[in-house]
Design a protein around this motif. Structure first.
Motif, short mmCIF file in Angstrom:
data_model
loop_
_atom_site.label_atom_id
_atom_site.label_comp_id
_atom_site.label_asym_id
_atom_site.label_seq_id
_atom_site.Cartn_x
_atom_site.Cartn_y
_atom_site.Cartn_z
N ASN A 500 0.90 -1.30 -0.08
CA ASN A 500 0.04 -0.08 0.06
C ASN A 500 0.91 1.21 0.06
OD1 ASN A 500 -2.29 -1.65 0.40
ND2 ASN A 500 -1.87 -1.76 2.62
N SER A 503 -0.83 4.74 -0.39
CA SER A 503 -1.39 5.35 0.95
C SER A 503 -0.24 5.81 1.85
CB SER A 503 -2.37 4.19 1.24
OG SER A 503 -3.38 3.90 0.32
N MET A 506 1.47 8.88 0.66
CA MET A 506 0.53 10.18 0.58
C MET A 506 1.09 11.50 1.36
SD MET A 506 -2.21 12.01 1.51
CE MET A 506 -3.10 11.10 2.48
N SER A 557 -7.95 4.06 -4.89
CA SER A 557 -8.72 4.98 -3.77
C SER A 557 -8.76 6.57 -4.61
CB SER A 557 -7.81 5.07 -2.74
OG SER A 557 -6.51 5.68 -3.02
N ASN A 583 2.16 -0.08 -6.06
CA ASN A 583 1.06 0.99 -5.97
C ASN A 583 1.32 2.13 -6.64
OD1 ASN A 583 -0.94 -0.07 -3.56
ND2 ASN A 583 1.16 -0.98 -3.28
N HIS A 585 0.75 6.41 -7.47
CA HIS A 585 0.11 7.43 -6.96
C HIS A 585 -0.46 8.58 -7.90
CE1 HIS A 585 -0.73 10.90 -4.31
NE2 HIS A 585 0.10 11.87 -5.41
#
Length: 587
Positions: A500, A503, A506, A557, A583, A585
């Protein structure tokens, strides 16, 4: 005066049984070390060698004597006809005190390459540096694992601990040891239990230096070792056969001539020495003029000395880069599936072993305080060099099993030790036939895990490189946007090890979008702590197996999306693969 001489003879020898006196014969029998068979006649005692009586005489002094040569009773050693035994020639060995034997931590370690026989494959071992020991030691376990086919010699010394407790020595292993390109003979003492020690014999032989917990190379060490040849024959820089690099240049770019950049007086002597070394090795040559002239850049090495580079940004604008692709790291790592033994081979000054075409020499000209030079071999920093070198290595290693390379970094593996050794021997022979020379100080042989392309390669999969991980763990909080971008760039290299990651990272990226400027927030500090924790506890990523089922899990997300690439093992459990989709961004 005439009667005084015979008296000592009768005093030394037993009383003769016959009336005939033979003082001269008796004197020779006493002083000869061992009479020949022809000299022992029927009138000579074969027990003591005396001519005054026979062997059945009751008063023969050797009748109950024990021979010091064969340990049998009934004769003296000087007339013994048996072959001498080892017990006769006992030698008092010198005593050597060993400070370190029990296992311990927090010691200075040194990786060396040991070659026990010229035909054997070199073995890379990590030894504990012990300046308090005058000899080097290997435990029995390492001897049986790597050198069991090499017979041991008799020990040359008795080993004791600092408490004067004796250490059991099985024998001495003759070998040669290499480090930083230097090679010296060695005699390892093989003991039942203990630590593999690098004693003063090898510290002096390899000219090693120490700075705290760092092992430094000898000053101005320029020795180079050729593949699969005895160390005494490895003296010159290699030159690949049947390959020449010709640089394609665009005619639309005009030549650029730079002026001399003045050097500090503190590094001029070092630069002059480096130029002399390159001239002697045939890497560069002196010239008077060239349409292209580039400056040099000098940087200080961590281990001491200087690294001289040529700033080829001007000529690179005219270079038409070769289109041969470099291998993808994750695809290359997948080839290691099922391997348990690994070796890495690094070439010595790899580009400098490739000749440069005559038409491309002037493109590499550079100016120094000692005049104008140009390269005869491919220089570092040339835009076309990586693709051309990769293509050359693929051609050289074509057809070999269990080998892959990324430029001059070559990895060899095997599912068993025999499979690995066969593949390694084939690679070494192929490189030798091509005329290439390796850098022994950076080679590692027969390892269960090793560093390759910034990762740790193991039989369980791919893990984080502990050196890079320590840099991340010890990194302080960024104080400006430049440091934060540098940290995010480092984390992106290990993004696949961070679950992740979009996340988790971030809050760090949010600091770069703050309109009021850079501001380090509490959320960013917690994010940095979380990512360090995730990296420390990250498991190994498995290598892709085409024979196992594949499971891809996706998620998204408001600020990121990602997926996990996993496979179902034979026991029903999921394993995350190196091909795990990172993952991403969403900016």
């Amino acid at each position: 005066m005439t009667t005084s001489n015979p008296a000592p003879v009768h005093a030394v020898h037993s009383t003769p049984t016959s009336g005939r006196q033979r003082p001269k014969a008796k004197f020779k029998a006493r002083t000869s070390s061992k009479p020949s068979a022809s000299a022992l006649s029927a009138r000579t005692c074969f027990r003591c060698g005396s001519a005054g009586h026979l062997a059945n005489a009751q008063n023969c002094p050797a009748a109950s004597a024990k021979c010091k040569n064969c340990n049998k009773t009934g004769h003296f050693a000087r007339v013994c006809r048996s072959a001498p035994t080892h017990s006769v020639h006992s030698v008092e060995l010198p005593e050597v005190c060993i400070l370190y034997l029990p296992g311990a931590t927090d010691r200075l370690m040194c990786d060396v390459i040991i070659n026990a026989t010229p035909a054997a494959i070199p073995v890379s071992l990590q030894l504990t540096v012990d300046s308090g020991s005058s000899v080097s030691i290997l435990p029995k376990q390492l001897y049986e694992q790597h050198f069991h086919t090499v017979p041991l010699h008799a020990p040359t010394a008795r080993l004791v601990t600092y408490l004067q407790e004796p250490i059991s020595v099985l024998g001495c292993l003759p070998a040669t040891v290499s480090k930083y390109g230097l090679t010296c003979p060695a005699h390892f003492f093989i003991v039942d239990n203990g630590t593999a020690l690098l004693g003063m014999d090898l510290i002096k032989g390899l000219q090693l230096r120490f700075d705290g917990n760092t092992v430094l190379p000898p000053p101005q060490s320029a020795s180079v070792c050729e593949l699969s040849t005895p160390p005494s024959q490895r003296t010159t820089l290699g030159c690949v056969k049947n390959f020449t690099h010709k640089v394609n240049i665009s005619d639309s770019v005009p030549p650029v001539r730079h002026k001399l950049r003045r050097l500090p007086f503190s590094v001029r002597d070092a630069v002059s020495a480096e130029l002399e070394r390159l001239l002697h090795a045939g890497v560069i040559e002196r010239i008077d003029s060239s349409p292209w002239v580039s400056p040099i850049v000098v940087v200080q090495k961590k281990t001491g000395g200087i690294r001289m580079c040529v700033d080829l940004r001007g000529p690179n604008k005219a270079v038409i880069v070769d289109s041969y692709p470099l291998p993808h790291m994750e695809e290359m790592m997948t080839l290691l599936k099922g391997a348990t033994v690994f070796s890495t081979i690094d070439l010595e000054s790899a580009y400098h072993q490739v000749p440069l075409h005559e038409d491309s020499l002037d493109l590499t000209a550079f100016i120094t305080h000692e005049g104008l030079f140009r390269f005869c071999r491919v220089p570092y920093g040339l835009a076309s060099a990586p693709s051309a070198f990769q293509k050359m290595m693929v051609v050289i290693l074509k057809g070999l099993q269990n080998v892959a390379n990324y430029l001059d970094d070559i990895i060899v593996w095997g599912r068993t030790l025999q499979e690995h050794d066969q593949a390694l021997q084939n690679v070494l022979q192929r490189l030798k036939d091509a005329g290439l020379v390796l850098n022994e100080s950076k080679c590692q042989f027969r390892k269960q895990s090793l560093k390759f392309l910034g990762h740790m390669v193991t039989s369980q999969g791919i893990q984080l490189d502990q050196e890079h991980l320590s840099a991340i763990i010890d990194a302080p909080a960024p104080s400006d946007a430049v440091q934060l971008r540098s940290l995010l760039g480092l984390l992106s290299w290990y993004n696949k090890f961070i679950p992740n990651s979009a996340s988790v990272l971030m809050p760090l990226r949010a600091c770069l979008r703050d309109e009021s400027g850079f501001r380090w927030s509490d959320e960013a500090q917690q994010s940095l702590a979380d990512v360090k924790k995730l990296l420390v506890h990250s498991p190994a990523l498995a290598l892709f197996d085409p024979g196992l089922p594949v499971v891809i899990s996706t998620d998204a997300s408001a600020y990121g999306l990602g997926a996990v690439f996993a496979q179902i093992c034979t026991d029903g459990h999921e394993t995350y693969c190196l091909f795990r989709i990172q993952n991403t961004h969403l900016s």
